[in-house]
Design a protein around this motif. Structure first.
Motif, PDB file in Angstrom:
ATOM      1  N   ASP A 114       0.804  -1.229   0.000  1.00  0.00           N
ATOM      2  CA  ASP A 114       0.000   0.000   0.000  1.00  0.00           C
ATOM      3  C   ASP A 114       0.835   1.277   0.000  1.00  0.00           C
ATOM      4  N   PHE A 115       2.153   1.136  -0.062  1.00  0.00           N
ATOM      5  CA  PHE A 115       3.035   2.300  -0.035  1.00  0.00           C
ATOM      6  C   PHE A 115       4.107   2.174  -1.126  1.00  0.00           C
ATOM      7  N   GLN A 116       4.535   3.327  -1.607  1.00  0.00           N
ATOM      8  CA  GLN A 116       5.645   3.404  -2.549  1.00  0.00           C
ATOM      9  C   GLN A 116       6.808   4.120  -1.867  1.00  0.00           C
ATOM     10  N   PRO A 117       7.906   3.414  -1.575  1.00  0.00           N
ATOM     11  CA  PRO A 117       9.084   4.121  -1.070  1.00  0.00           C
ATOM     12  C   PRO A 117       9.582   5.123  -2.103  1.00  0.00           C
ATOM     13  N   VAL A 118       9.885   6.328  -1.651  1.00  0.00           N
ATOM     14  CA  VAL A 118      10.276   7.397  -2.571  1.00  0.00           C
ATOM     15  C   VAL A 118      11.749   7.731  -2.448  1.00  0.00           C
ATOM     16  N   ALA A 119      12.217   7.919  -1.211  1.00  0.00           N
ATOM     17  CA  ALA A 119      13.613   8.312  -1.011  1.00  0.00           C
ATOM     18  C   ALA A 119      14.070   7.891   0.381  1.00  0.00           C
ATOM     19  N   LEU A 120      15.194   7.209   0.431  1.00  0.00           N
ATOM     20  CA  LEU A 120      15.858   6.926   1.705  1.00  0.00           C
ATOM     21  C   LEU A 120      16.709   8.139   2.031  1.00  0.00           C
ATOM     22  N   LEU A 121      16.367   8.841   3.114  1.00  0.00           N
ATOM     23  CA  LEU A 121      17.002  10.121   3.414  1.00  0.00           C
ATOM     24  C   LEU A 121      18.293   9.986   4.220  1.00  0.00           C
ATOM     25  N   VAL A 269       9.090  14.050  -6.454  1.00  0.00           N
ATOM     26  CA  VAL A 269       9.236  14.076  -4.998  1.00  0.00           C
ATOM     27  C   VAL A 269      10.638  13.614  -4.610  1.00  0.00           C
ATOM     28  N   ASN A 270      11.080  12.545  -5.250  1.00  0.00           N
ATOM     29  CA  ASN A 270      12.428  12.033  -4.976  1.00  0.00           C
ATOM     30  C   ASN A 270      13.488  13.096  -5.245  1.00  0.00           C
ATOM     31  N   ARG A 275      17.584  16.700  -3.311  1.00  0.00           N
ATOM     32  CA  ARG A 275      18.229  18.009  -3.388  1.00  0.00           C
ATOM     33  C   ARG A 275      18.332  18.642  -1.994  1.00  0.00           C
ATOM     34  N   ALA A 276      17.282  18.476  -1.194  1.00  0.00           N
ATOM     35  CA  ALA A 276      17.327  19.009   0.167  1.00  0.00           C
ATOM     36  C   ALA A 276      18.393  18.299   0.999  1.00  0.00           C
ATOM     37  N   ALA A 277      18.515  16.973   0.830  1.00  0.00           N
ATOM     38  CA  ALA A 277      19.505  16.205   1.589  1.00  0.00           C
ATOM     39  C   ALA A 277      20.928  16.581   1.220  1.00  0.00           C
ATOM     40  N   ALA A 278      21.113  17.124   0.027  1.00  0.00           N
ATOM     41  CA  ALA A 278      22.450  17.524  -0.418  1.00  0.00           C
ATOM     42  C   ALA A 278      22.846  18.901   0.086  1.00  0.00           C
ATOM     43  N   GLU A 279      21.903  19.646   0.669  1.00  0.00           N
ATOM     44  CA  GLU A 279      22.211  20.982   1.158  1.00  0.00           C
ATOM     45  C   GLU A 279      23.232  20.920   2.300  1.00  0.00           C
ATOM     46  N   GLU A 280      24.219  21.769   2.242  1.00  0.00           N
ATOM     47  CA  GLU A 280      25.270  21.756   3.256  1.00  0.00           C
ATOM     48  C   GLU A 280      24.716  21.993   4.655  1.00  0.00           C
ATOM     49  N   SER A 281      23.754  22.888   4.771  1.00  0.00           N
ATOM     50  CA  SER A 281      23.195  23.179   6.093  1.00  0.00           C
ATOM     51  C   SER A 281      22.453  21.977   6.657  1.00  0.00           C
ATOM     52  N   ASP A 296      21.281  10.605  -3.099  1.00  0.00           N
ATOM     53  CA  ASP A 296      21.289  10.108  -4.467  1.00  0.00           C
ATOM     54  C   ASP A 296      20.473   8.824  -4.605  1.00  0.00           C
ATOM     55  N   THR A 297      19.599   8.541  -3.633  1.00  0.00           N
ATOM     56  CA  THR A 297      18.816   7.318  -3.739  1.00  0.00           C
ATOM     57  C   THR A 297      17.645   7.511  -4.703  1.00  0.00           C
ATOM     58  N   THR A 298      17.225   6.424  -5.288  1.00  0.00           N
ATOM     59  CA  THR A 298      16.087   6.418  -6.201  1.00  0.00           C
ATOM     60  C   THR A 298      14.926   5.690  -5.538  1.00  0.00           C
ATOM     61  N   PRO A 299      13.726   5.801  -6.082  1.00  0.00           N
ATOM     62  CA  PRO A 299      12.626   4.995  -5.543  1.00  0.00           C
ATOM     63  C   PRO A 299      12.936   3.499  -5.587  1.00  0.00           C
ATOM     64  N   GLU A 300      13.694   3.088  -6.608  1.00  0.00           N
ATOM     65  CA  GLU A 300      14.035   1.670  -6.730  1.00  0.00           C
ATOM     66  C   GLU A 300      14.985   1.223  -5.618  1.00  0.00           C
ATOM     67  N   THR A 301      16.005   2.034  -5.334  1.00  0.00           N
ATOM     68  CA  THR A 301      16.931   1.649  -4.267  1.00  0.00           C
ATOM     69  C   THR A 301      16.257   1.739  -2.901  1.00  0.00           C
ATOM     70  N   ALA A 302      15.354   2.689  -2.731  1.00  0.00           N
ATOM     71  CA  ALA A 302      14.608   2.776  -1.469  1.00  0.00           C
ATOM     72  C   ALA A 302      13.712   1.551  -1.290  1.00  0.00           C
ATOM     73  N   THR A 303      13.110   1.092  -2.379  1.00  0.00           N
ATOM     74  CA  THR A 303      12.254  -0.098  -2.319  1.00  0.00           C
ATOM     75  C   THR A 303      13.069  -1.328  -1.950  1.00  0.00           C
ATOM     76  N   ARG A 304      14.258  -1.460  -2.519  1.00  0.00           N
ATOM     77  CA  ARG A 304      15.114  -2.607  -2.176  1.00  0.00           C
ATOM     78  C   ARG A 304      15.558  -2.532  -0.717  1.00  0.00           C
ATOM     79  N   TRP A 305      15.895  -1.335  -0.257  1.00  0.00           N
ATOM     80  CA  TRP A 305      16.293  -1.165   1.140  1.00  0.00           C
ATOM     81  C   TRP A 305      15.164  -1.623   2.064  1.00  0.00           C
ATOM     82  N   LEU A 306      13.940  -1.171   1.780  1.00  0.00           N
ATOM     83  CA  LEU A 306      12.801  -1.550   2.611  1.00  0.00           C
ATOM     84  C   LEU A 306      12.599  -3.061   2.597  1.00  0.00           C
TER      85      LEU A 306
END
Length: 325
Positions: A114-121, A269-270, A275-281, A296-306
């Motif tokens: 019921d969920f789509q992983p989008v980004a592993l932050l 969304v990814n 882009r936000a995760a890459a911000e230095e702050s 730099d994660t993709t929905p596919e890599t996030a899905t595999r991680w899950l």
């Protein structure tokens, strides 16, 4: 500049995709709701709000955090599972998402389908602390002590089925099916006094919190659950360096959307969260919480991680007989 770049990236989508998914091309066309199934001000809510703020700077719409607690993370997750599949309602969750199915056999949704992983932050490791008077000054010595005294020693956790509990059970299993008694608390802060007083022999905690006790000399840190030593604590070895292989574990943070959300929306969304995760702050502020960010994660890599995390923790839950009453 960041907003122009993101909008420019959307503008170069292939014309066929843009025509097939007009809603995707317009995302977001209203404020984005980021549902956090944890209490406001807690260790998950703080990074979520930072990401919401940074992503909102990149988009033509605000990202609004909505804390929806109850039944662990079930209530907040259900909100997102039932939301419109348009990318305007997202879930900010953790390792808790990968263990729901094993801990709560009757759920109003399926955490996987019921969920789509989008980004592993990002990921946050654990630190293993022991009472400073315990006769074990290293992980090999602790393993030997527990092996010689099965069931004699107690360990604490921040709650049944939580990341700290599971990480400890994983370590015990990988070290040779060692036996120790689990004492759950309502959060790590509630259990730490018992570790410091000697009521508990050991306590695993997220690194950001646990390192404080070790650095003050209140407890002894024997290992880190990460693949490599932490810059904040270079003298503390990893579990693998301490002789326990395959005990790597983290509490991790991930963005989810309702399953069936159009692929171009998922990609947009990814891109925004990466882009936000890459911000230095963001890197600096969350680095202070010992979070290693992934930008730099993709929905596919996030899905595999899950999938990998779900399989690992469901096995640990079953083998350890962990139950949530």
């Amino acid at each position: 500049m960041h907003r122009r770049h993101l909008l420019a990236a959307a503008a170069v989508l292939p014309a066929g995709i843009a025509r097939a998914q007009p809603a995707a091309a317009a995302w977001p066309n209203q404020p984005v709701r980021l549902v956090v199934p944890f209490a406001a001000g807690g260790p998950t809510d703080i990074p979520a709000r930072l990401f919401a703020e940074e992503v909102g700077k990149l988009l033509p719409q605000r990202v609004i955090v909505e804390n929806r607690t109850g039944a662990g993370v079930v209530v907040g997750s259900e909100v997102v599972a039932q939301a419109p599949k348009d990318g305007h309602t997202l879930l900010y969750s953790t390792i808790a998402h990968s263990v729901m199915r094993a801990l709560f056999p009757r759920l109003p949704f399926d955490p996987i389908t019921d969920f789509q992983p989008v980004a592993l932050l990002g990921v946050i490791p654990m630190v293993l602390l022991v009472n400073k008077d315990l006769p074990a000054r290293s992980l090999p010595e602790l393993v030997a002590l527990l092996r010689a005294n099965p069931g004699r020693y107690d360990y604490g956790s921040s709650g049944i089925g939580g990341a700290v509990h599971l990480a400890t059970e994983l370590l015990l299993k990988r070290a040779g099916d060692l036996k120790a008694n689990h004492i759950p608390y309502r959060g790590s802060a509630a259990g730490m006094p018992d570790l410091l007083s000697g009521r508990l022999a050991m306590f695993m905690d997220v690194a950001a919190g646990g390192l404080t006790y070790a650095q003050r000399g209140d407890a002894r840190a024997l290992g880190i659950s990460a693949a490599a030593r932490l810059p904040q604590a270079p003298d503390i070895p990893t579990f693998a360096e301490g002789g326990v292989a395959n005990a790597e574990s983290y509490t991790w943070h991930m963005i989810f959307a309702p399953a069936g959300t159009p692929a171009p929306v998922i990609q947009a969304v990814n891109a925004a969260f990466n882009r936000a995760a890459a911000e230095e702050s963001v890197q600096r502020r969350l680095g202070d919480l010992t979070m290693t960010l992934r930008h730099d994660t993709t929905p596919e890599t996030a899905t595999r991680w899950l999938a990998d995390e779900t399989a690992k923790w469901e096995t640990i839950i079953r083998d350890a007989g962990i139950r949530v009453d």
